[in-house]
Each structure stands twice: as structure tokens, then as C-alpha cells.
Design an enzyme around this catalytic site. Sequence first.
Site, short mmCIF file in Angstrom:
data_model
loop_
_atom_site.label_atom_id
_atom_site.label_comp_id
_atom_site.label_asym_id
_atom_site.label_seq_id
_atom_site.Cartn_x
_atom_site.Cartn_y
_atom_site.Cartn_z
CG ASP A 21 9.77 7.15 -1.52
OD1 ASP A 21 8.80 6.62 -2.12
OD2 ASP A 21 10.00 6.93 -0.32
CG HIS A 37 15.91 4.69 -2.48
ND1 HIS A 37 16.12 6.05 -2.49
CD2 HIS A 37 14.57 4.53 -2.65
CE1 HIS A 37 14.98 6.69 -2.66
NE2 HIS A 37 14.02 5.78 -2.75
CG PHE A 61 5.96 7.28 7.61
CD1 PHE A 61 6.83 6.30 8.08
CD2 PHE A 61 5.73 7.35 6.24
CE1 PHE A 61 7.46 5.42 7.20
CE2 PHE A 61 6.36 6.49 5.37
CZ PHE A 61 7.22 5.51 5.84
CB ALA A 113 -0.94 -0.01 1.19
N GLY A 114 2.16 1.13 0.03
CA GLY A 114 3.01 2.33 0.08
C GLY A 114 3.61 2.48 1.46
#
Length: 267
Positions: A149, A94, A75, A68-69
Site C-alpha cells: 500500500d 494516501h 493492527f 518501520a512500516g
Amino acid sequence: MELVPFSLETISYTVSDGVAHVRFIRPEGANAVSPTFSRDLRNVLLAIEFDDDVKAASFTAEGKVFCAGGDLKLFHSLGADLPQAAADMLVDFHGAIYKMNRIAKPCIAGVRGAAGGAGLSLMSAFDLVVSAESAKYTMAYTRAGVTPDGTSSYFIARHIGLRRMMDLTLTNRVLSAQEAEAWGLVNRVVPDDDVDTEAAALAQSLADGPALALGHAKRVIYHGYEHGLEEAGEFEGAMITKSMQTHDGQEGIAAFAEKRKPDFNGS
């Protein structure tokens, strides 16, 4: 069947018949991207890279959502510490994507439910994507007041074009599986119940084939896309002559000349 040689919390990892079977196992949290998920993902990609038994990898997810991200509830709880925590998380997130791109082994995603935000970014980094026919795709970043991102600015724009990437990012348009396939964001659409088995079967077919050549072909394609004509050609020349020295290269040529089925062994 092998288990990954380190602890994982949000992802499961097994190896069978040359295929790494990776599964996101936090359905209660929509398999969201968090510091723990990012660390687990990076560890899994390291395992895939250094395990010579792995020839291809299949990534699927438990529950109704592939990913879902970002974990926005987590956060939010971090308050003023969020920017530093996010920067630390992105080193792993990343880093995992960079590793996936560089590994000379095909990585396939099987997506059911939805891929949004960082989940869509992650999905876009896979070499091949099998989508459920009811799946939905959306960027969602700007809806939460943040920017993209997960290397989405690199991969998605290349898959679908700059104008469509801008549309997805600025308007948070939701794509159906059929639209995603037409745009080039996914490779094929299958019935929802078949996603996991189709993704695994695709990975198995690649692992059973000339795996070394397939992995190097992946590298050739990405390299050629990023470089000029002469450099791309020189790299192609170096890689194809290297593949001609391998068992599978010589066997494949011989089988074609002799009009028989090749006996590849991945070396």
C-alpha cells in the site's frame, strides 16, 4: 519560527526561513504508520500547502528507524475490526501522499536506520531522498501476509523499474543504501550523522532559490511523466511562459545575460 496551528501527536512541525521542518517523533514505536500518524501526516501536508511562507520541506525522524512500516502490534489488537480501521487510516495516509505529490513545493526525506513496508512506500513518494550510508530498505509486506500500500505500486516501480519492484515485493529483499542509490530509489548517500543536517540544508537551498520555478518544475516533471508527448509539451509551454512573467524568471534571465548572480526572492 511558527508552530503548526493544530495538535500533533506523532510528528513535530516548525517553519523557519522558508523551510518546513517535519520530524517523526515516535521512536519508541519505530515511527510506525498508524491512524494517528496518518492523520498527523495529512494535517502537516495541508499546512505546508497553504502556508505561503513555506517554500520547501525537510522530513526526518527521531530514533534508529525512519519508519518501520505499519504498526502491526496495533493492527493485531484490532482483531476483526482491522480491515475497516485500515481502510479509514488509508484515507489519511494516501491522502497525505497525494497532497505531497501535488504541492508545488519540493519535499525532501532524510532517512536514517531503515525504511520498511509503508515506511518505504512513504519514502518513495518524496521528491528527493537523502540516505544514511548504513540505512536499509525493504518492502516487507508479503512477509506479513499482506499486499503493498502507500502508493508503492505507483512510485517505486517508476523509480526502479517493474522487474526490480517485483523482486523487492515478492522476495522481501533488503537493499543497502548503496544499492538503493544505484537502483535510483534514493538520490544521495551521506554519513549517518549528517542525514538530518543534509536534508535540511538541501531544503534550505531550494527555499532560498527560485522557489516558485522549482515548485512548478516539480509539477511539470510529474505531469510529463504521466502524459503523452503533445500534452506534456503543451503543459511545459504554458508553465515556462507563466514563469517568465514572474520576478524570478525575469531576474534569472537578466542575471544570465548580465553575467551576475541572480537575486531570487521566490516570487
